[in-house]
Scaffold this motif. Structure first.
Motif, PDB file in Angstrom:
ATOM      1  N   GLY A  70      -7.392  -9.336   1.486  1.00  0.00           N
ATOM      2  CA  GLY A  70      -7.455  -9.927   0.148  1.00  0.00           C
ATOM      3  C   GLY A  70      -7.301 -11.423   0.150  1.00  0.00           C
ATOM      4  O   GLY A  70      -7.871 -12.124  -0.696  1.00  0.00           O
ATOM      5  N   LEU A  93     -14.553  -4.232  -3.337  1.00  0.00           N
ATOM      6  CA  LEU A  93     -13.652  -3.120  -3.647  1.00  0.00           C
ATOM      7  C   LEU A  93     -12.284  -3.637  -4.081  1.00  0.00           C
ATOM      8  O   LEU A  93     -11.730  -4.559  -3.477  1.00  0.00           O
ATOM      9  CB  LEU A  93     -13.480  -2.216  -2.432  1.00  0.00           C
ATOM     10  CG  LEU A  93     -14.721  -1.472  -1.949  1.00  0.00           C
ATOM     11  CD1 LEU A  93     -14.362  -0.585  -0.759  1.00  0.00           C
ATOM     12  CD2 LEU A  93     -15.319  -0.635  -3.063  1.00  0.00           C
ATOM     13  N   PRO A  94     -11.693  -3.014  -5.100  1.00  0.00           N
ATOM     14  CA  PRO A  94     -10.326  -3.380  -5.482  1.00  0.00           C
ATOM     15  C   PRO A  94      -9.341  -2.889  -4.429  1.00  0.00           C
ATOM     16  O   PRO A  94      -9.273  -1.701  -4.129  1.00  0.00           O
ATOM     17  CB  PRO A  94     -10.113  -2.652  -6.821  1.00  0.00           C
ATOM     18  CG  PRO A  94     -11.230  -1.694  -6.977  1.00  0.00           C
ATOM     19  CD  PRO A  94     -12.292  -2.022  -5.992  1.00  0.00           C
ATOM     20  N   ASP A  96      -6.213  -2.581  -4.525  1.00  0.00           N
ATOM     21  CA  ASP A  96      -5.110  -1.740  -4.973  1.00  0.00           C
ATOM     22  C   ASP A  96      -5.415  -0.253  -4.769  1.00  0.00           C
ATOM     23  O   ASP A  96      -4.504   0.545  -4.528  1.00  0.00           O
ATOM     24  CB  ASP A  96      -4.761  -2.022  -6.430  1.00  0.00           C
ATOM     25  CG  ASP A  96      -5.905  -1.735  -7.380  1.00  0.00           C
ATOM     26  OD1 ASP A  96      -7.046  -2.120  -7.072  1.00  0.00           O
ATOM     27  OD2 ASP A  96      -5.657  -1.129  -8.440  1.00  0.00           O
ATOM     28  N   ASN A 130      -8.350   8.414  -4.707  1.00  0.00           N
ATOM     29  CA  ASN A 130      -8.640   6.990  -4.549  1.00  0.00           C
ATOM     30  C   ASN A 130      -9.715   6.751  -3.495  1.00  0.00           C
ATOM     31  O   ASN A 130     -10.561   5.866  -3.636  1.00  0.00           O
ATOM     32  CB  ASN A 130      -7.365   6.238  -4.170  1.00  0.00           C
ATOM     33  CG  ASN A 130      -6.562   5.792  -5.384  1.00  0.00           C
ATOM     34  OD1 ASN A 130      -6.783   6.280  -6.488  1.00  0.00           O
ATOM     35  ND2 ASN A 130      -5.637   4.889  -5.176  1.00  0.00           N
ATOM     36  N   ALA A 134     -13.158   4.830  -4.275  1.00  0.00           N
ATOM     37  CA  ALA A 134     -13.508   3.640  -3.488  1.00  0.00           C
ATOM     38  C   ALA A 134     -14.848   3.825  -2.789  1.00  0.00           C
ATOM     39  O   ALA A 134     -15.664   2.895  -2.714  1.00  0.00           O
ATOM     40  CB  ALA A 134     -12.415   3.350  -2.466  1.00  0.00           C
TER      41      ALA A 134
END
Length: 251
Positions: A70, A93-94, A96, A130, A134
């Protein structure tokens, strides 16, 4: 440190996801294999360590790796780190989503029984759910696909969890809360509803749930099959099911 190295890890450690990814084209595989390899590394971290502290260190390694991705720092010297960084940055992509996957695996270190089916559902949503979302995002899926993607991910995660029950029992983890039959029925119904969505280019990602419906149906018809390890079906049926879905454009 390449996509090929990630694919080799997934082929050995997560053969179902490997087969589903192989139904996609080269670009889809290049996005999926690093995510699946990351998931594999995180999932096995609590189990390959001889001491819980070592497992915690392995999980923290991946949290730190994600933070560095990040921050735009160079990838760590790990065969999955650089391909994962490339996928995350190319697809936007986030982070988190991936970080929550790591955090959820602390439960694997503790080996504590889930209080109820809701707690198991939350765990599976944070891990397999998740990962599926993703993966769908990595293949260009938009917000309209989040609900079906998460439903498919939960179904895939629950199916895998149920098939792993005999092994988890042998490791001293009592994996099934008493009210799990309701979760199985609810998850199966949500998966059937999710399959009505138009998924477009995200199809190879969603195919990671290709075994879920048959496994959940077996569990509903015969709950004793869970503990007896009879949910997986035959190898012919396993591969034939994916082939049929590939030929018909389904997941």
């Amino acid at each position: 440190m390449s996509v090929a190295a990630c694919a080799a890890l997934v082929e050995k450690g997560d053969p179902d996801r490997f087969l589903s990814a192989m139904t996609g084209g080269p670009q889809a595989r290049a996005r999926l294999f690093p995510l699946y390899a990351f998931n594999l590394e995180v999932a096995r971290a609590p189990w390959v360590a001889s001491e819980p502290m070592i497992g915690q260190m392995r999980l923290q390694f991946w949290r730190d790796t994600l933070a560095e991705i990040g921050a735009g720092k160079p990838a760590r010297a790990h065969e999955v780190a650089a391909p994962l960084a490339e996928t995350v940055r190319a697809a936007g992509l986030p982070l988190d989503l991936l970080d929550e996957m790591v955090i959820a695996r602390w439960a694997d270190l503790e080996r504590a029984p889930f209080a109820d089916a809701g707690a198991l559902r939350d765990y599976l949503a944070a891990t397999a759910g998740n990962l599926m979302w993703a993966s769908v995002l990595a293949l260009g899926g938009d917000a309209a696909l989040e609900t079906p993607a998460r439903a498919a991910g939960l179904a895939a995660g629950l199916a895998s969890w149920l098939m792993a029950v005999p092994d988890l029992d042998s490791r001293g983890w009592r994996p099934l809360p008493a009210d799990v039959p309701g979760l199985i029925e609810e998850t199966h119904a949500a998966l059937r509803e999710a399959r009505r969505a138009r998924v477009g280019a995200a199809l190879p990602a969603l195919r990671a749930a290709w075994r879920a419906e048959s496994v959940l149906m077996r569990a509903m018809r015969d709950p004793t099959a869970i503990g007896a390890g009879r949910l997986g079906g035959s190898e012919f049926g396993r591969r034939g099911g994916l082939l049929w879905k590939s030929l018909t454009g389904r997941w």
